[in-house]
Design a protein around this motif. Structure first.
Motif, PDB file in Angstrom:
ATOM      1  N   MET A  20       0.833  -1.198   0.000  1.00 45.98           N
ATOM      2  CA  MET A  20       0.000   0.000   0.000  1.00 45.98           C
ATOM      3  C   MET A  20       0.873   1.256   0.000  1.00 45.98           C
ATOM      4  O   MET A  20       0.631   2.198  -0.766  1.00 45.98           O
ATOM      5  N   LEU A  21       1.912   1.282   0.833  1.00 47.65           N
ATOM      6  CA  LEU A  21       2.797   2.448   0.887  1.00 47.65           C
ATOM      7  C   LEU A  21       3.525   2.648  -0.440  1.00 47.65           C
ATOM      8  O   LEU A  21       3.626   3.773  -0.934  1.00 47.65           O
ATOM      9  N   ALA A  22       4.042   1.558  -0.993  1.00 46.52           N
ATOM     10  CA  ALA A  22       4.777   1.655  -2.259  1.00 46.52           C
ATOM     11  C   ALA A  22       3.880   2.174  -3.375  1.00 46.52           C
ATOM     12  O   ALA A  22       4.316   2.954  -4.228  1.00 46.52           O
ATOM     13  N   LEU A  36       7.522   6.951   6.543  1.00 40.83           N
ATOM     14  CA  LEU A  36       6.335   6.085   6.471  1.00 40.83           C
ATOM     15  C   LEU A  36       6.688   4.629   6.782  1.00 40.83           C
ATOM     16  O   LEU A  36       5.936   3.934   7.463  1.00 40.83           O
ATOM     17  N   PHE A  37       7.828   4.173   6.283  1.00 36.34           N
ATOM     18  CA  PHE A  37       8.264   2.805   6.564  1.00 36.34           C
ATOM     19  C   PHE A  37       8.466   2.599   8.062  1.00 36.34           C
ATOM     20  O   PHE A  37       8.035   1.595   8.617  1.00 36.34           O
ATOM     21  N   ARG A  38       9.140   3.547   8.697  1.00 35.31           N
ATOM     22  CA  ARG A  38       9.345   3.442  10.150  1.00 35.31           C
ATOM     23  C   ARG A  38       8.015   3.394  10.895  1.00 35.31           C
ATOM     24  O   ARG A  38       7.857   2.649  11.859  1.00 35.31           O
ATOM     25  N   ALA A  39       7.069   4.192  10.469  1.00 37.71           N
ATOM     26  CA  ALA A  39       5.784   4.281  11.163  1.00 37.71           C
ATOM     27  C   ALA A  39       4.914   3.053  10.939  1.00 37.71           C
ATOM     28  O   ALA A  39       4.251   2.590  11.872  1.00 37.71           O
ATOM     29  N   PHE A  40       4.913   2.508   9.743  1.00 34.50           N
ATOM     30  CA  PHE A  40       3.955   1.462   9.413  1.00 34.50           C
ATOM     31  C   PHE A  40       4.545   0.056   9.305  1.00 34.50           C
ATOM     32  O   PHE A  40       3.792  -0.920   9.362  1.00 34.50           O
ATOM     33  N   CYS A  41       5.844  -0.070   9.142  1.00 34.19           N
ATOM     34  CA  CYS A  41       6.410  -1.395   8.856  1.00 34.19           C
ATOM     35  C   CYS A  41       7.375  -1.912   9.915  1.00 34.19           C
ATOM     36  O   CYS A  41       7.945  -2.989   9.754  1.00 34.19           O
ATOM     37  N   THR A  42       7.585  -1.184  10.982  1.00 36.39           N
ATOM     38  CA  THR A  42       8.529  -1.647  12.008  1.00 36.39           C
ATOM     39  C   THR A  42       7.842  -1.965  13.330  1.00 36.39           C
ATOM     40  O   THR A  42       8.503  -2.048  14.358  1.00 36.39           O
ATOM     41  N   THR A  43       6.548  -2.143  13.317  1.00 39.45           N
ATOM     42  CA  THR A  43       5.826  -2.332  14.573  1.00 39.45           C
ATOM     43  C   THR A  43       6.002  -3.733  15.145  1.00 39.45           C
ATOM     44  O   THR A  43       6.334  -3.883  16.299  1.00 39.45           O
ATOM     45  N   PHE A  44       5.722  -4.776  14.384  1.00 37.57           N
ATOM     46  CA  PHE A  44       5.836  -6.175  14.833  1.00 37.57           C
ATOM     47  C   PHE A  44       5.200  -6.388  16.203  1.00 37.57           C
ATOM     48  O   PHE A  44       5.843  -6.778  17.168  1.00 37.57           O
ATOM     49  N   TYR A  45       3.901  -6.120  16.265  1.00 28.92           N
ATOM     50  CA  TYR A  45       3.178  -6.286  17.510  1.00 28.92           C
ATOM     51  C   TYR A  45       3.364  -7.686  18.071  1.00 28.92           C
ATOM     52  O   TYR A  45       3.349  -8.655  17.339  1.00 28.92           O
ATOM     53  N   THR A  46       3.539  -7.788  19.347  1.00 26.71           N
ATOM     54  CA  THR A  46       3.685  -9.032  20.134  1.00 26.71           C
ATOM     55  C   THR A  46       4.936  -9.820  19.812  1.00 26.71           C
ATOM     56  O   THR A  46       5.074 -10.932  20.286  1.00 26.71           O
ATOM     57  N   CYS A  47       5.874  -9.282  19.044  1.00 26.01           N
ATOM     58  CA  CYS A  47       7.066 -10.068  18.707  1.00 26.01           C
ATOM     59  C   CYS A  47       7.903 -10.417  19.930  1.00 26.01           C
ATOM     60  O   CYS A  47       8.588 -11.437  19.932  1.00 26.01           O
ATOM     61  N   ALA A  48       7.846  -9.610  20.962  1.00 24.39           N
ATOM     62  CA  ALA A  48       8.618  -9.906  22.177  1.00 24.39           C
ATOM     63  C   ALA A  48       8.065 -11.128  22.903  1.00 24.39           C
ATOM     64  O   ALA A  48       8.759 -11.717  23.729  1.00 24.39           O
ATOM     65  N   LEU A  49       6.860 -11.519  22.581  1.00 24.55           N
ATOM     66  CA  LEU A  49       6.246 -12.684  23.227  1.00 24.55           C
ATOM     67  C   LEU A  49       6.433 -13.968  22.434  1.00 24.55           C
ATOM     68  O   LEU A  49       6.063 -15.039  22.904  1.00 24.55           O
ATOM     69  N   TRP A  50       7.002 -13.883  21.247  1.00 23.73           N
ATOM     70  CA  TRP A  50       7.228 -15.089  20.452  1.00 23.73           C
ATOM     71  C   TRP A  50       8.365 -15.884  21.074  1.00 23.73           C
ATOM     72  O   TRP A  50       9.489 -15.419  21.170  1.00 23.73           O
ATOM     73  N   ALA A  68      10.315  -5.422   1.587  1.00 22.93           N
ATOM     74  CA  ALA A  68       9.370  -4.301   1.676  1.00 22.93           C
ATOM     75  C   ALA A  68      10.117  -2.976   1.579  1.00 22.93           C
ATOM     76  O   ALA A  68       9.676  -2.052   0.883  1.00 22.93           O
ATOM     77  N   PHE A  69      11.245  -2.881   2.257  1.00 22.92           N
ATOM     78  CA  PHE A  69      12.038  -1.648   2.210  1.00 22.92           C
ATOM     79  C   PHE A  69      12.582  -1.415   0.803  1.00 22.92           C
ATOM     80  O   PHE A  69      12.545  -0.299   0.288  1.00 22.92           O
ATOM     81  N   ARG A  70      13.086  -2.493   0.186  1.00 26.39           N
ATOM     82  CA  ARG A  70      13.593  -2.380  -1.183  1.00 26.39           C
ATOM     83  C   ARG A  70      12.497  -1.908  -2.136  1.00 26.39           C
ATOM     84  O   ARG A  70      12.722  -1.049  -2.989  1.00 26.39           O
ATOM     85  N   ALA A  71      11.314  -2.494  -2.021  1.00 30.17           N
ATOM     86  CA  ALA A  71      10.214  -2.142  -2.923  1.00 30.17           C
ATOM     87  C   ALA A  71       9.784  -0.693  -2.725  1.00 30.17           C
ATOM     88  O   ALA A  71       9.524   0.020  -3.709  1.00 30.17           O
ATOM     89  N   LEU A  72       9.719  -0.265  -1.482  1.00 28.85           N
ATOM     90  CA  LEU A  72       9.289   1.103  -1.202  1.00 28.85           C
ATOM     91  C   LEU A  72      10.258   2.119  -1.789  1.00 28.85           C
ATOM     92  O   LEU A  72       9.855   3.124  -2.363  1.00 28.85           O
ATOM     93  N   LEU A  73      11.549   1.848  -1.662  1.00 30.31           N
ATOM     94  CA  LEU A  73      12.556   2.790  -2.163  1.00 30.31           C
ATOM     95  C   LEU A  73      13.016   2.466  -3.585  1.00 30.31           C
ATOM     96  O   LEU A  73      13.942   3.108  -4.092  1.00 30.31           O
TER      97      LEU A  73
END
Length: 145
Positions: A20-22, A36-50, A68-73
Motif C-alpha cells: 500500500m505504501l509503495a 512512512l516505513f518506520r511508522a507502518f512497517c517496524t511495529t511487529f506487535y507481540t514479537c517480544a512474546l514469540w 518491503a524496504f527495497r520495494a518502497l525505495l
C-alpha cells in the motif's frame, strides 16, 4: 502452542502495508518514504512474546521486511540489506527484534504488578530464555559476518 501462525500473520500484514505504501507514495521523496516505513512497517506487535517458532518462519518475516524496504525505495533486489538500512538510518530486522524484547523486559521489571515482576525475575522463564537467545544469536551472527 507455536508462534509460527502469528509470525505468518505479521508477515502478511507487513506485505499488505508495504504494498500500500509503495503504491500510494511511489512519487514521494525518499525521506518521506523512510518516515512512512518506520511508522507502518517496524511495529511487529507481540514479537517480544514469540518464544516457540521455527527459524524458517522468522527468516521469512526478515526477508519480507527487507524486500518491503527495497520495494518502497525502488532498490534492486540484490542490494545489501545491511547497507540499505545503514544508508537510510533505519533499524534492520534484528535490531528491531532486540529493541522490542529489551523494552518488554524493561516494562515487565518496572511493573508494580507482583505477578509480572515474578515472571520477569525468574531465570527459568520462557520469555527470559527467549530474550537471551535473541540477543546471543544476533551477537554470534554479527561476530561471524
Amino acid at each position: 502452542m507455536k508462534d509460527d501462525e502469528d509470525i505468518k500473520r505479521e508477515r502478511r500484514a507487513l506485505a499488505t502495508r508495504a504494498k500500500m505504501l509503495a503504491h500510494r507514495f511511489r512519487r514521494s521523496t525518499a525521506p518521506v518514504k523512510i518516515t512512512l516505513f518506520r511508522a507502518f512497517c517496524t511495529t511487529f506487535y507481540t514479537c517480544a512474546l514469540w518464544t516457540s517458532y521455527t527459524q524458517r518462519s522468522l527468516s521469512d518475516l526478515r526477508i519480507q521486511y527487507n524486500n518491503a524496504f527495497r520495494a518502497l525505495l525502488r532498490l534492486p533486489r540484490w542490494c545489501s540489506a545491511s547497507g540499505m538500512f545503514a544508508d537510510a538510518r533505519v533499524d534492520g530486522f534484528q535490531a528491531i527484534m532486540r529493541a522490542r524484547c529489551a523494552a518488554a523486559l524493561r516494562r515487565l521489571r518496572g511493573s508494580r504488578n507482583s505477578l509480572l515482576a515474578i515472571i520477569a525475575d525468574r531465570l527459568d522463564s520462557q520469555l527470559l530464555v527467549h530474550w537471551t537467545r535473541v540477543h546471543s544469536v544476533v551477537a554470534t551472527y554479527t561476530q561471524l559476518a
